[in-house]
Design a protein around this motif. Structure first.
Motif, short mmCIF file in Angstrom:
data_model
loop_
_atom_site.label_atom_id
_atom_site.label_comp_id
_atom_site.label_asym_id
_atom_site.label_seq_id
_atom_site.Cartn_x
_atom_site.Cartn_y
_atom_site.Cartn_z
N UNK A 162 117.74 10.36 61.06
CA UNK A 162 118.44 9.97 62.27
C UNK A 162 119.60 10.93 62.53
N UNK A 163 119.71 11.37 63.73
CA UNK A 163 120.75 12.30 64.10
C UNK A 163 120.25 13.73 64.20
N UNK A 164 119.20 14.03 63.46
CA UNK A 164 118.67 15.40 63.46
C UNK A 164 117.85 15.65 64.72
N UNK A 165 117.57 16.90 64.95
CA UNK A 165 116.72 17.28 66.06
C UNK A 165 115.29 17.45 65.58
N UNK A 166 114.36 17.00 66.38
CA UNK A 166 112.95 17.25 66.08
C UNK A 166 112.66 18.74 66.27
N UNK A 167 111.57 19.22 65.70
CA UNK A 167 111.16 20.60 66.02
C UNK A 167 111.00 20.73 67.54
N UNK A 168 111.13 21.92 68.03
CA UNK A 168 111.00 22.10 69.48
C UNK A 168 109.56 21.90 69.91
N UNK A 169 109.39 21.69 71.19
CA UNK A 169 108.05 21.46 71.70
C UNK A 169 107.11 22.61 71.33
N UNK A 170 107.61 23.82 71.46
CA UNK A 170 106.77 24.98 71.13
C UNK A 170 106.38 24.98 69.66
N UNK A 171 107.32 24.63 68.78
CA UNK A 171 107.01 24.55 67.36
C UNK A 171 105.91 23.53 67.12
N UNK A 172 106.04 22.38 67.76
CA UNK A 172 105.03 21.34 67.57
C UNK A 172 103.69 21.78 68.12
N UNK A 173 103.71 22.53 69.22
CA UNK A 173 102.46 23.09 69.74
C UNK A 173 101.77 23.91 68.67
N UNK A 174 102.54 24.76 68.03
CA UNK A 174 101.96 25.62 66.99
C UNK A 174 101.45 24.79 65.82
N UNK A 175 102.32 23.89 65.31
CA UNK A 175 101.95 23.13 64.12
C UNK A 175 100.66 22.36 64.33
N UNK A 176 100.52 21.70 65.46
CA UNK A 176 99.35 20.86 65.68
C UNK A 176 98.22 21.59 66.42
N UNK A 177 98.54 22.79 66.88
CA UNK A 177 97.51 23.55 67.59
C UNK A 177 97.11 22.92 68.90
N UNK A 178 98.09 22.40 69.61
CA UNK A 178 97.82 21.74 70.88
C UNK A 178 98.72 22.33 71.96
N UNK A 179 98.43 21.93 73.19
CA UNK A 179 99.20 22.47 74.30
C UNK A 179 100.53 21.74 74.44
N UNK A 180 101.42 22.36 75.19
CA UNK A 180 102.74 21.76 75.36
C UNK A 180 102.62 20.43 76.09
N UNK A 181 101.69 20.34 77.01
CA UNK A 181 101.49 19.10 77.74
C UNK A 181 101.22 17.94 76.79
N UNK A 182 100.38 18.17 75.80
CA UNK A 182 100.04 17.11 74.86
C UNK A 182 101.23 16.75 73.99
N UNK A 183 101.96 17.76 73.57
CA UNK A 183 103.17 17.49 72.79
C UNK A 183 104.14 16.64 73.59
N UNK A 184 104.32 16.99 74.86
CA UNK A 184 105.26 16.24 75.67
C UNK A 184 104.82 14.79 75.85
N UNK A 185 103.53 14.57 75.97
CA UNK A 185 103.04 13.20 76.07
C UNK A 185 103.38 12.42 74.81
N UNK A 186 103.23 13.08 73.66
CA UNK A 186 103.56 12.41 72.40
C UNK A 186 105.05 12.11 72.33
N UNK A 187 105.86 13.07 72.72
CA UNK A 187 107.31 12.87 72.67
C UNK A 187 107.76 11.79 73.64
N UNK A 188 107.08 11.73 74.76
CA UNK A 188 107.43 10.70 75.73
C UNK A 188 107.27 9.30 75.12
N UNK A 189 106.15 9.15 74.38
CA UNK A 189 105.93 7.86 73.74
C UNK A 189 107.04 7.54 72.73
N UNK A 190 107.43 8.53 71.96
CA UNK A 190 108.49 8.28 70.98
C UNK A 190 109.79 7.89 71.68
#
Lengths: 256, 256
Positions: free
Chosen positions: A36-64
């Motif tokens: 708590x308090x920390x920053x999540x990896x950036x959207x681009x980082x998450x794109x790389x890690x999961x091998x998905x597009x930024x759109x999909x990452x943003x949808x996941x982050x929206x849910x969180x």
DNA sequence: ATTGAAAATTTGTCCGGACATATTTATACA
DNA sequence: TGTATAAATATGTCCGGACAAATTTTCAAT
């Protein structure tokens, strides 16, 4: 990372990709990987890690964000604000009538209108609002058809809204509606207190009940969005006829 | 449609495009252009009408769905389900402790445990659940430090969960937590009724108050997500010490 | 007229890219 | 050292396209 794609029995693919990613991130937050308090990896980082597009990452982050785990800020990042879903229980009502819990076709028969300080017993229960001057109404709330009295009410109207007084003659609905309609200020918050106490001589007489009956006093404060008290209503109910019901529903955000 | 782009004073561009589209559609719903029950134009149609991409249309529709105006169904379309924002007032609590409104460090001193039908006065207020057999606890809820009694409680546990009885010895928290932890069923809904009544001889004796004092009886029914009654607790409070407060917050979705 | 399969429709998911806007970081200047 | 400016960073908005999945409609066969 991306492994076990062969026709194995353990199917790690329940639902759309953004939900999987969202669940994974949620587990990391709950387990403290992202404290708590920390920053999540950036959207681009998450794109790389999961091998998905930024759109999909943003949808996941929206849910969180909707579940109350993270707060997103443009230019800054997604900050973890809670390690548990915002959950809780809510008591929702479509309109304030559900708060009152008497039928909409009841009406207030106003006996007195005056301006000034409230009677001492009323002033005593006002708390922060004690000592002020108000436009004050007193009367009996009655059943629509029969003459069954529901409660003895004292309504304190903020002097700012004194202009509604002439409209009391044609009073059909609730008083707060009069203020909302005429002044355009909406009720933003209501505080309600329920107490029991020996019934006052006045209330007992007006309600036509014995003084051995106790009263249940319901105090409601109506505030606008600036925290200003628009209206206070003090309602003395005969204890033997009073009943108040509420339903709480769990509001949860499970994983998936 | 898309006009007045020249540097005019009337700027019809407050905020992002999807918000503008969402507001326009909302106005059409509120004005009855799209009546309740009807289907909105398809995403592609809206793309054409507003000259925007499907992504932007979908963002606008998402907002309408969150505000409770439309319901979206894959393959079918977006149906108008309400002509007014879902608004209303909510009384939210982070945990059920906020419902009880006594400090978490109070505890229930169990005087009796038995199995069977509840005493007649308790059974009378159960409504649908009357006539059943339960695991029944009776005792006094006490302040943590002092000996100040808070209420006289009768707790009816569904016999399905009789297994928690041995744990009462080490009872620290609330009883519903015991069931949740041991059986893995979560409390999904709570119904709470507040009534006033002459105090029973038993409650008066246990609480050490005069029988001229009235009792405020708070009945809580705990249901799981299948509607099964897990637990009913009946709490008699001395009327002169009882007070119940709640805060309602408006939950609105204005345009924009 | 009824049933059942195929086709069309419509929203859901996911990809790629581009630029805007807010924030943070680095840099140059005083 | 402190401050203002510029650059880099990160999310917000918006565009285009493609295919999947659910639903509705069409149409042929019984």
């Amino acid at each position: 990372m991306a492994s076990a794609k062969s026709g194995a029995t353990s199917g790690p693919k329940p639902g759309p990709r953004y939900a999987q990613v969202s669940d994974t991130l949620q587990r990391r937050i709950e387990s403290g990987t992202y404290p708590v308090g920390a920053l999540l990896p950036t959207e681009l980082d998450l794109c790389q890690e999961f091998g998905i597009s930024r759109h999909t990452v943003r949808e996941a982050l929206r849910r969180l964000a909707e579940a109350g785990f993270v707060q997103r800020r443009q230019g800054s990042g997604s900050q973890v604000i809670s390690a548990s879903p915002k959950g809780g229980y809510v008591h929702a009502m479509r309109s304030l009538n559900e708060l009152f819990q008497y039928a909409a076709d009841t009406h207030l028969r106003v006996d007195r209108i005056f301006e000034g300080a409230p009677p001492a017993p009323i002033d005593a229960v006002l708390g922060d609002q004690a000592g002020q001057n108000w436009v004050i109404l007193q009367g009996l709330r009655l059943d629509a058809a029969g003459r069954q009295p529901i409660c003895w009410s004292t309504v304190l109207v903020n002097q700012v809204f004194a202009g509604i007084v002439p409209d009391f003659a044609t009073l059909t609905g609730a008083i707060y509606r009069l203020i909302e309609d005429r002044y355009g200020v909406l009720v933003d918050r209501v505080e309600q207190d329920i107490r029991a106490m020996p019934i006052s001589a006045e209330a007992a007489a007006e309600l036509g009940v014995s003084r051995r009956i106790w009263a249940v006093q319901v105090v409601r404060r109506y505030l606008d969005n600036e925290g200003r008290v628009m209206l206070v209503s003090v309602n003395d109910h005969p204890g033997d006829r009073f009943s108040y019901s509420m339903q709480l529903q769990k509001e949860g955000w499970g994983r998936s």
